[in-house]
Enzyme design. Structure first.
Site, PDB file in Angstrom:
ATOM      1  N   GLY A 709      -3.489  -4.175  -8.193  1.00 30.00           N
ATOM      2  CA  GLY A 709      -3.354  -3.637  -6.848  1.00 30.00           C
ATOM      3  C   GLY A 709      -1.896  -3.534  -6.440  1.00 30.00           C
ATOM      4  O   GLY A 709      -1.014  -4.165  -7.019  1.00 30.00           O
ATOM      5  N   CYS A 710      -1.629  -2.732  -5.398  1.00 31.66           N
ATOM      6  CA  CYS A 710      -0.248  -2.491  -4.975  1.00 31.66           C
ATOM      7  C   CYS A 710       0.363  -3.732  -4.337  1.00 31.66           C
ATOM      8  O   CYS A 710       1.449  -4.178  -4.731  1.00 31.66           O
ATOM      9  CB  CYS A 710      -0.206  -1.305  -4.017  1.00 31.66           C
ATOM     10  SG  CYS A 710      -1.396  -1.424  -2.644  1.00 31.66           S
ATOM     11  N   TYR A 711      -0.316  -4.285  -3.322  1.00 33.76           N
ATOM     12  CA  TYR A 711       0.153  -5.534  -2.726  1.00 33.76           C
ATOM     13  C   TYR A 711       0.321  -6.612  -3.813  1.00 33.76           C
ATOM     14  O   TYR A 711       1.295  -7.354  -3.838  1.00 33.76           O
ATOM     15  CB  TYR A 711      -0.868  -6.049  -1.709  1.00 33.76           C
ATOM     16  CG  TYR A 711      -0.786  -5.467  -0.316  1.00 33.76           C
ATOM     17  CD1 TYR A 711       0.385  -5.527   0.428  1.00 33.76           C
ATOM     18  CD2 TYR A 711      -1.910  -4.898   0.283  1.00 33.76           C
ATOM     19  CE1 TYR A 711       0.443  -5.030   1.729  1.00 33.76           C
ATOM     20  CE2 TYR A 711      -1.866  -4.400   1.570  1.00 33.76           C
ATOM     21  CZ  TYR A 711      -0.688  -4.456   2.307  1.00 33.76           C
ATOM     22  OH  TYR A 711      -0.641  -3.970   3.584  1.00 33.76           O
TER      23      TYR A 711
END
Length: 897
Positions: A709-711
């Site tokens: 995921g980005c976060y």
């Protein structure tokens, strides 16, 4: 099969190492600082110059532990096993049953062994007995111990003694551990519930009917080793005595640990006919014959049967070890192990033709572990054809975790058979299947020769199997059973003739760590099996060789053991199918594929855009499709796709993956999933694709890759170098642009609602919080927010410190860790989100330390659509398809200094 025990000299070294560890861990401060520290690290010159007292003290402690680890096994073994053990939750590491006599006679050794595990971040569940002490107390009080069917009859008077003994021995062990700075928690009740086994016959003896995990899990979460007794309770609160072996088995059934260890004085099961210790028992292969042996009777027979019953209900990766307390580290951290190891294993099979393989796909999968095949130099089909044209014999277990292929003797090889392939998966190495297979080969072939690359991580193991060796241009020739010097000379002559043709550019890596020393020629010819001392002299020569992948030299350093792979070997075109192409991530990936020199987009699927032309892609005209499960299966069967990219919402991907897997003749393509569906995979089929932190080699060899995921990507990059120094729960304040909320309308991507606003959401238990915690092995608190800008994420991360550290010390850690990484930039200032928008990487900076030097704040930025999704996906595609890792990705991350 018998595994070699440690020589007397190595035993003395191991005992010395434990003493060193004990003295080094004299203060709880130093021990806690070491806890969960990476095995390999160094203090940079700049850090030393700044007077990094706490860091250097940490490295000193770490250095001592590395010295101990290298005394009990090779660096490869230790790193391999420690990574394996820490890949599961803490309570799934091991259940260790300690006999009562061990506490009485070997308390110091036991405490030292457990302290060692604690200081490398491992938390075994320890359960102890107290049989000998009970007998002593009963005799002192004039009570004759009474047994029925081997079970102690426990009346009320005996129970009073039993309970007293358990409490005393438990306290004795906990106190010994606390003196070594180990946080240990006595758990003497509340875990086991039981019914009476037979109240009339055995009195207060219990049969366990339930295990309460909570006290054990609470202890581990608090950073304390749980020390249990085998006392149980009825629902009404009556204390019952339970056999410690039985209690340990019940714990194992509940926690399903990788290792179940029984510590006893004999150190294993002894073969009654030979007097030798039985090293390994593979139950599926050996159980029936073993139970017919004349020496397997009484207690030995019962113990083997009970262990088999236990392992039948556990994963095949679980095993039981019966060992002496002094051999605990050796059993856990070396290939050779110690004592008696019992596991289910698999039956071993030999085959003399390809037609005897009932599952050809298993064979193909095993062959793909071969470097020549995985790099694309030789195809599986080509190699299989060569087998059809020659005499061979193959060896393997049922799932082919290990495959060995021996080609028959010919005049060209000096009449010595050739071990042409020896291919083992990680599970094959860790579960000692490799030893079993090699033992089977050796039974059939009295002499053998084989060649491995000098940088093979298991070259150390091959040395232990050989009588002699010769090194040439980055390759090593091994042999055993060749006693005629003329025959040895012939082997070497043929070997040198073959590998002298390799260009120097390929072989130059082999001396990267040799300094001014000359490379080794061939070893002295021996006419007898070499001694352990001779092997010990040879083995260190291959421990510190550089890593190598796809024919490109990449040097691993102590601070960054996973360097980038800048070049690739594949120059062929590959076809990409994008499922879920409408979103922002899909659009960015399409734009990057359009500029990639080797990737071609052949299918894009979107239900809303079906029938319309794909805009912005210039290599060919693509029309959006609405691909269904049956369409995907048909494309896979026709081999029309090389890599599938799933850009779908969470929870939607599985039917498409199943369709690809079920295709006839399928399983040839790669799959990249951008959702969270497989980020927590426990099957081993999926690899987590964060190249800067996870093994690039594993990603390159994987068929299924879960894109982070980005976060989670930015947070992990920002936290990873600090993991050994974290003294509490890091808090992550994350803010994303509204593109992170996707294209489906919602308040989180409503520009008017976001104007002059900051929207918090999912403030606890967010899926990225779980992802970050599970990947780093550290619990974090994550609170996401959405802001009014379009793309880009900013993390402000507050990290409690175990020890005082300066900002410069910490920045040096990050610079060392991410040296050479094209997509990670370490800044002295706090990075700004406006600078990362449209850039292909992560920027980490700030490193602000408070006045007390017990907390640091790190800031990280990432473009959520690029390195947070599309760029990382392309990075994983490049690795999986053997292109250069950064092919098609701009080097644009130099933002602020």
């Amino acid at each position: 099969m018998l595994r070699s025990s440690l020589s007397a000299n190595k035993r003395r070294i191991a005992r010395t190492g434990r003493s060193i560890l004990k003295s080094t861990a004299a203060t709880a401060r130093a021990q806690n600082l070491y806890n969960q520290t990476p095995l390999v690290a160094s203090c940079s010159s700049s850090a030393v110059g700044s007077g990094c007292t706490s860091l250097c003290r940490t490295y000193s402690t770490r250095s001592t532990v590395i010295q101990l680890l290298n005394n009990i096994g090779s660096k490869r073994e230790v790193e391999q096993y420690l990574k394996y053990f820490t890949s599961v939750s803490s309570q799934q590491f091991a259940v260790i049953k300690v006999g009562g006599a061990i506490i009485t006679q070997h308390l110091t050794e036991l405490a030292s062994c457990l302290a060692f595990l604690y200081h490398v971040g491992l938390y075994p569940i320890v359960l102890h007995g107290t049989g000998p002490q009970i007998n002593e107390l009963l005799e002192a009080e004039g009570v004759e111990p009474s047994y029925e069917d081997g079970i102690r009859i426990t009346d009320e008077k005996t129970m009073a003694v039993v309970r007293k003994c358990f409490l005393e021995q438990n306290l004795k062990l906990v106190t010994a551990l606390e003196k070594m700075g180990v946080h240990a928690r006595p758990i003497t009740a509340g875990v086991f519930t039981a019914d009476y086994l037979d109240q009339d016959k055995y009195k207060l003896v219990g049969k366990i009917n339930g295990v309460n995990k909570s006290p054990i899990e609470a202890s581990i979460q608090a950073g304390a080793l749980p020390i249990l007794t085998s006392l149980a309770e009825t629902p009404s609160g009556q204390i019952l005595n339970v056999n410690a072996d039985v209690a340990a088995g019940e714990l194992a059934r509940v926690f399903e640990p990788l290792k179940i260890v029984y510590l006893n004085e004999k150190g294993g099961i002894i073969n009654g006919n030979t007097g030798e210790k039985v090293s390994m028992i593979n139950l599926d292969e050996e159980y029936d014959d073993l139970m017919k042996e004349s020496w397997v009777k009484y207690g030995t027979k019962l113990k083997i049967k009970e262990i088999r019953d236990l392992l039948m209900h556990l994963p095949r990766s679980s095993s039981v070890a019966i060992i002496n307390v002094n051999d605990l580290q050796k059993e856990l951290f070396t290939d050779s192990g110690a004592g008696t190891m019992i596991r289910r294993g698999y039956r071993l099979h030999t085959r003399n033709s390809l037609s005897e393989f009932s599952e050809p796909e298993l064979l193909r999968k095993a062959l793909q572990r071969d470097p020549e095949i995985s790099s694309g130099k030789v195809s599986v089909a080509t190699y299989l054809r060569s087998l059809e044209e020659t005499k061979f014999k193959s060896y393997g277990d049922e799932p082919l975790d290990v495959l060995a292929i021996v080609k028959g003797a010919t005049d060209a090889t000096g009449n010595v058979p050739v071990l042409d392939k020896f291919l083992a998966s990680k599970a094959g190495w860790l579960n000692n299947v490799s030893d079993n297979i090699f033992h089977a080969v050796k039974k059939d072939f009295s002499s053998l020769q084989w060649v491995v690359r000098e940088d093979d991580p298991n070259a150390n193991w091959y040395f232990t199997k050989s009588d002699g060796s010769c090194t040439k241009h980055g390759h090593i020739l091994f042999w055993y059973g060749v006693e005629d010097p003329k025959q040895v000379s012939k082997l070497i002559e043929l070997f040198e003739a073959k590998y002298s043709r390799i260009p120097k550019t390929e072989s130059s890596f082999s001396n990267a760590f040799s300094g001014s020393q000359q490379s080794r020629a061939f070893s002295t010819v021996r006419t007898a099996k070499p001694s352990k001392t001779q092997h010990a002299q040879k083995r260190p020569m291959v421990v510190a060789l550089p890593k190598r992948a796809f024919g490109v030299r990449t040097l691993a350093t102590e601070t960054n053991p996973n360097p980038p792979l800048r070049e690739g070997t594949n120059t062929q075109k590959s076809r990409v199918a994008l499922i879920g192409a409408r979103g922002y991530t899909g659009q960015n990936l399409i734009a990057m594929i359009d500029k990639h020199p080797y990737l071609e987009l052949t299918h894009v699927s979107s239900r809303e855009l079906e029938g319309t032309k794909l805009e912005g892609y210039t290599k060919s005209e693509i029309i959006y499709e609405n691909l269904q499960v049956e369409d995907i299966k048909r494309l896979e069967e026709r081999n029309e796709v090389d890599v599938w990219v799933m850009a779908l919402p969470n929870g939607v991907c599985k039917p498409f993956v199943d369709a690809i897997d079920s295709a006839d003749g399928g399983k040839k393509s790669k799959i990249i999933d951008l959702s969270a569906d497989y980020r927590f995979d426990k099957t081993g089929e999926w690899v987590y694709g964060l190249p800067e932190l996870n093994s690039r080699e594993e990603i390159a060899n994987a068929r299924k890759i879960s894109n982070p995921g980005c976060y989670a990507t930015a947070a992990q990059v920002a936290l990873k170098p600090m993991v050994p120094f974290i003294g509490g729960t890091p808090t992550i304040f994350g803010v994303s642009g509204y593109s992170g909320a996707g294209t489906k309308p919602s308040p989180k991507n409503d520009i008017k609602f976001l104007s002059n606003n900051l929207v918090p959401y999912s403030l606890t238990d967010h899926i990225h919080e779980r992802e970050i915690s599970s990947q780093l092995g550290v619990e974090v608190a994550f609170s996401p927010h959405v802001a009014q800008w379009f793309q880009g994420i900013s993390h402000t991360i507050s990290i409690p410190l175990k020890e005082p550290m300066t900002s410069r010390d910490i920045r040096n850690l990050y610079q060392d860790r991410y040296q050479g990484e094209q997509l990670v930039f370490v800044s002295g200032e706090a990075p700004l989100v406006k600078d990362i928008s449209g850039k292909h990487g992560v920027v980490v900076g700030a490193f602000a330390v408070n006045a007390k030097q017990n907390r640091v704040v790190v800031v990280a930025t990432i473009d959520n659509l690029l390195k947070g999704a599309a760029t990382q996906c392309l990075q994983n595609i490049n690795l999986a398809l053997k292109y250069g890792e950064y092919e098609g990705i701009p080097d644009d991350l130099i933002i602020r200094g």
